[in-house]
Write a protein that holds these residues in place. Sequence first.
Motif, PDB file in Angstrom:
ATOM      1  N   MET A   1       0.813  -1.189   0.000  1.00 51.70           N
ATOM      2  CA  MET A   1       0.000   0.000   0.000  1.00 51.70           C
ATOM      3  C   MET A   1       0.865   1.265   0.000  1.00 51.70           C
ATOM      4  SD  MET A   1      -3.249   0.765   0.314  1.00 51.70           S
ATOM      5  CE  MET A   1      -4.317   2.032   0.803  1.00 51.70           C
ATOM      6  N   THR A   2       1.970   1.283   0.727  1.00 52.87           N
ATOM      7  CA  THR A   2       2.844   2.435   0.813  1.00 52.87           C
ATOM      8  C   THR A   2       3.462   2.745  -0.553  1.00 52.87           C
ATOM      9  OG1 THR A   2       3.367   1.873   3.084  1.00 52.87           O
ATOM     10  CG2 THR A   2       4.837   3.395   1.989  1.00 52.87           C
ATOM     11  N   GLY A   3       3.789   1.710  -1.319  1.00 54.99           N
ATOM     12  CA  GLY A   3       4.355   1.900  -2.654  1.00 54.99           C
ATOM     13  C   GLY A   3       3.360   2.594  -3.569  1.00 54.99           C
ATOM     14  N   ALA A   4       2.087   2.259  -3.443  1.00 56.46           N
ATOM     15  CA  ALA A   4       1.047   2.886  -4.265  1.00 56.46           C
ATOM     16  C   ALA A   4       0.894   4.355  -3.897  1.00 56.46           C
ATOM     17  CB  ALA A   4      -0.277   2.148  -4.094  1.00 56.46           C
ATOM     18  N   VAL A   5       0.947   4.670  -2.632  1.00 56.32           N
ATOM     19  CA  VAL A   5       0.823   6.058  -2.181  1.00 56.32           C
ATOM     20  C   VAL A   5       2.006   6.877  -2.687  1.00 56.32           C
ATOM     21  CG1 VAL A   5       0.823   7.558  -0.147  1.00 56.32           C
ATOM     22  CG2 VAL A   5      -0.558   5.477  -0.151  1.00 56.32           C
ATOM     23  N   ILE A   6       3.189   6.303  -2.606  1.00 55.74           N
ATOM     24  CA  ILE A   6       4.385   7.003  -3.103  1.00 55.74           C
ATOM     25  C   ILE A   6       4.281   7.212  -4.604  1.00 55.74           C
ATOM     26  CG2 ILE A   6       6.875   6.809  -3.456  1.00 55.74           C
ATOM     27  CD1 ILE A   6       7.017   5.429  -0.717  1.00 55.74           C
ATOM     28  N   ALA A   7       3.806   6.200  -5.344  1.00 55.64           N
ATOM     29  CA  ALA A   7       3.657   6.321  -6.799  1.00 55.64           C
ATOM     30  C   ALA A   7       2.645   7.396  -7.147  1.00 55.64           C
ATOM     31  CB  ALA A   7       3.238   4.978  -7.384  1.00 55.64           C
ATOM     32  N   ILE A   8       1.530   7.415  -6.426  1.00 55.36           N
ATOM     33  CA  ILE A   8       0.515   8.443  -6.683  1.00 55.36           C
ATOM     34  C   ILE A   8       1.062   9.827  -6.347  1.00 55.36           C
ATOM     35  CG2 ILE A   8      -1.720   9.339  -5.887  1.00 55.36           C
ATOM     36  CD1 ILE A   8      -2.633   6.406  -5.619  1.00 55.36           C
ATOM     37  N   ALA A   9       1.805   9.952  -5.258  1.00 48.81           N
ATOM     38  CA  ALA A   9       2.390  11.239  -4.883  1.00 48.81           C
ATOM     39  C   ALA A   9       3.383  11.714  -5.939  1.00 48.81           C
ATOM     40  CB  ALA A   9       3.072  11.130  -3.522  1.00 48.81           C
ATOM     41  N   VAL A  10       4.197  10.795  -6.447  1.00 45.68           N
ATOM     42  CA  VAL A  10       5.168  11.156  -7.491  1.00 45.68           C
ATOM     43  C   VAL A  10       4.438  11.603  -8.746  1.00 45.68           C
ATOM     44  CG1 VAL A  10       6.934  10.226  -9.030  1.00 45.68           C
ATOM     45  CG2 VAL A  10       7.030   9.728  -6.585  1.00 45.68           C
TER      46      VAL A  10
END
Length: 77
Positions: A1-10
Motif C-alpha cells: 500500500m505504501t508503494g502505491a501512495v508514493i507512486a501516486i504522490a510522485v
Amino acid sequence: MTGAVIAIAVILIVVGGITASVLAYFRLQRHRAAAVAMVEYRRLAEEAVAGQQALQAQLASLGDRVKEIEGLLRAVD
C-alpha cells in the motif's frame, strides 16, 4: 500500500510540475505578445506625433500666407 501512495504522490508532483510549466509558458507568451504590441503602439504614436508636428508647421505657413494676402488686399483698398 505504501508503494502505491508514493507512486501516486510522485505522479501528482510530476503532473503539478508540468501544469505549472505550461501555465508559466503561456503567461510568458502573453507577456511577450503584450511587449510586441506596446512597441508597435509606441512606433505608431511617434509617427502620429511627427505627422502632427508636420501639419502644425504647414498650418503656420498657411497662416503666414493668409496674413500676407490680407495685407495685400488692405493695400489695394
